[in-house]
Design a protein around this motif. Structure first.
Motif: not given
Length: 691
Positions: A52-57, A61-63, A68-70, A97-98
């Protein structure tokens, strides 16, 4: 997530050592995301970062739906999530997925509800790139289709050579079901001796990693136990992406048709070589037994494991086949086996006379003039001369037999019998055709040898009948003489000797050689000997005798002859001698070494136009005169001068008897296979009072 909640901890490594990881999970790059009941991200795996490209930090905590979704897919995702959390039923599907970089990609999800020890619910999401997953699925489908439908046999074996997977094609080749392979050792499925080498190759590939491609294996399986099949086997070692050995993969291609074609081509070439070999090796002499042995040497072991060559005894006795009404009488000529076997004792040995029962293949050949083939022999009494022979043949494993008539000039003169025991292949029509061709060529050679033997026997009989019978008394002389015909496959020649009593206690001694062989030469010799005896009564000088013989020989055209003629007068101790192109006599005087007489050689009888000369020399009691023909000293390999030296050397030690001297000269100078006749005459002068 409250503080009472316990986060999953990393499991300790098993004491027995870690199990090697599977490369498939790494290939798919499966990401794991743990969501709390309200949809917020609680755990984020490294694979999720890659997917997905996002780091753990950034993610924890994010929805998840918002991150991740459009927007257009968020409501559907929330509804599905709520259903999983409420019912506990898992969900699988794909969503676009975005990615963090703004791009969109299709991701395959597997969602399931988890419950901890406090009863709290979580949602575990497993995700992988759908493009990668579809590629793996396509590859797997293709592999499955190839394995199940390919005509090539395929199998996977573990490091202990136990079957892990087998496709239908290989199961059909082995005659064992796919389920019957599973977990069984390679040698349990294929236990025949030909597969020992294949097993060794597999272990070699496991050890070295070097593949073996197209190794030919020939053998029989449960699918077709009565026939040999050939397979091209390729073996490869299987390793995971870490290099750990997983086992081996084998590919098996049935190449029986190609193998059979190559085998038949090789057999055709072998038959051509055998025919050529037979042409060069059979019939090298005019000796019947030797020709039969040559035939046996050609067919064993290339065509048969054992062979017997029998000739009708009537052919040997009269030169013509005469079967009559009763069983044919055979004389065994040659027997040969490719290896020591009890079956040899069941075959009639060479030289023995025998008859065969009416059902015997040899009797069949004589009756029908046709070959007899027994592809698969079950009743050994059919080919045996008696019950004991049948038992020996059965014990030796004789399983196929054929008999071929020996036909020469349109007549059956004998039979060649062939059998196989150690060679597992039965005789076929091609083998029969080859045996017939060899037998046809050999039969003509054998018949020629028989014909020659009869002609030679007649000539030898004529020759011996024309030679004189020595009188036991010759005044003043002790005389010994010998005649030896040429070897068995050569024709007799025209060699002769004569001892003629004359008036006044004199004795004429003659040795001659008519050039040529056979009955005509023997007949010409008889005429010359008769003329010599007649002329001797005229009391002519030796040179005059040779002159008259020269005229007579000229009338025997195209014959010429050599001759030594001598007259001994014991009262005067004188020897008068003349030569017509003959080898010089040897004179042995007491106390002196043997010497070749230096005589005017003259020309052979029948040439004409040149006078002969008489030489006179003394011959005292104890002196010896040796007369001989060229067959005693001439060979095809040694110079005549060396052979004459050998003659003088052998005469140096004096024997007490002229008979002993004759035998010793023949034994040491003449080869048993001499190609020319020998006439030898030795005369020792002695006092007139001695007998």
């Amino acid at each position: 997530m409250t503080g009472a909640r316990r986060r999953p901890q990393r499991a300790d490594r098993p004491e027995g050592g870690a199990v090697d990881p599977s490369g498939l999970m790494d290939l798919l790059g499966v990401a794991a995301v743990l969501l709390e009941a309200d949809g917020r991200i609680d755990m984020w795996s490294p694979q999720a970062e890659e997917l997905f490209g996002y780091t753990r930090s950034e993610a924890v905590g994010q929805y998840a739906a918002l991150l991740l979704l459009h927007p257009e897919n968020q409501d559907a995702a929330v509804t599905l999530f709520a259903d999983v959390m409420a019912t506990g039923r898992g969900w699988a599907g794909a969503f676009p997925v975005r990615h963090k970089d703004g791009s969109s990609r299709m991701v395959e999800f597997r969602n399931m509800r988890l419950t901890d020890n406090l009863g709290d619910h979580y949602a575990l999401g497993l995700a992988t790139d759908r493009t990668t997953l579809r590629q793996v699925e396509r590859n797997l489908a293709l592999s499955t289709r190839l394995v199940t439908q390919a005509p090539i046999g395929l199998a996977v074996l573990d490091n202990d050579l136990r079957y892990l997977a087998v496709n239908p094609a290989l199961a059909a080749m082995h005659g064992v079901s796919e389920a019957g392979h599973m977990g069984r050792d390679f040698r349990e499925v294929l236990s025949g001796a030909p597969f020992l080498d294949a097993e060794a190759v597999m272990r070699q590939v496991l050890a070295s990693g070097a593949p073996v491609v197209d190794r030919q294996v020939v053998g029989r399986t449960a699918a077709d136990p009565e026939r040999d099949h050939a397979w091209a086997v390729s073996v490869y070692r299987l390793e995971d992406h870490h290099g750990h050995v997983l086992g081996i993969a084998i590919m098996v291609v049935d190449v029986t048709d190609r193998y059979e074609a190559a085998r038949k081509a090789d057999q055709a070439q072998q038959r051509l070589r055998l025919v050529a070999n037979g042409s060069s090796r059979i019939g090298t002499t005019l000796e019947v037994e030797r020709t039969a042995r040559e035939l046996a040497d050609v067919v064993v072991p290339d065509l048969a494991d054992m062979v017997a060559v029998d000739l009708l005894d009537s052919v040997l006795q009269t030169g013509r086949p005469d079967v009559g009404e009763g069983p044919a009488l055979f004389r065994a000529l040659a027997v040969k086996t490719a290896y020591p076997t009890a079956a040899a004792d069941a075959i009639v040995p060479p030289g023995r006379l025998t008859t065969y029962h009416a059902d015997h293949p040899a009797a069949h050949c004589i009756r029908t003039r046709r070959p007899h083939l027994i592809t698969h022999l079950e009743d050994h009494a059919r080919i045996a001369s008696d019950p004991e022979a049948a038992h020996l043949l059965a014990r030796a494993g004789v399983h196929s037999d054929m008999a071929v008539p020996l036909i020469a000039r349109g007549e059956v003169i004998g039979v060649m019998g062939l059998a196989r025991a150690r060679n597992p292949q039965p005789f076929d029509d091609d083998d029969l055709a080859l045996a017939c061709e060899l037998a046809s060529s050999a039969a003509l050679s054998i018949d020629n040898a028989v014909l020659h033997q009869h002609i030679r026997s007649a000539a030898e009989t004529l020759q011996r009948s024309l030679l004189p019978r020595l009188s036991p008394r010759h005044p003043g002389l002790d005389v010994a003489a010998r005649y030896r015909p040429a070897q068995a496959f050569s024709e007799v020649g025209g060699d002769w000797y004569d001892v003629i009593p004359l008036d006044g206690d004199r004795t004429a001694l003659a040795v001659g050689d008519v050039m040529g062989s056979g009955i005509p030469a023997a007949t010409a010799m008889g005429r010359l000997r008769t003329a010599t005896s007649t002329l001797a009564d005229l009391d002519l000088d030796p040179a005059r005798i040779l002159t008259h013989l020269d005229k007579i020989t000229h009338g025997l055209d195209p014959y010429i002859a050599t001759c030594v003629y001598a007259v001994y007068d014991p009262h005067r101790a004188l020897l008068h001698v003349a030569s017509a192109g003959h080898l010089p006599p040897v004179l042995m005087r007491a106390g002196r070494p043997p010497e070749l007489l230096d005589l005017p050689t003259g020309i052979p009888l029948g040439v004409g136009g040149v006078p002969f000369e008489t030489t006179t020399l003394g011959l005292e009691p104890g002196d010896q005169l040796v007369l001989y023909t060229d067959g005693l000293v001439e060979t095809r390999d040694d110079p005549i001068d060396e052979r004459l030296e050998d003659l003088l050397r052998l005469l140096a030690p004096r024997d007490r008897s002229t008979e002993v001297t004759c035998d010793r000269l023949l034994r040491q100078l003449r080869h048993p296979a001499g190609h020319d006749d020998v006439a030898l005459l030795i005369a020792r002068a002695q006092p007139l009072s001695a007998r």
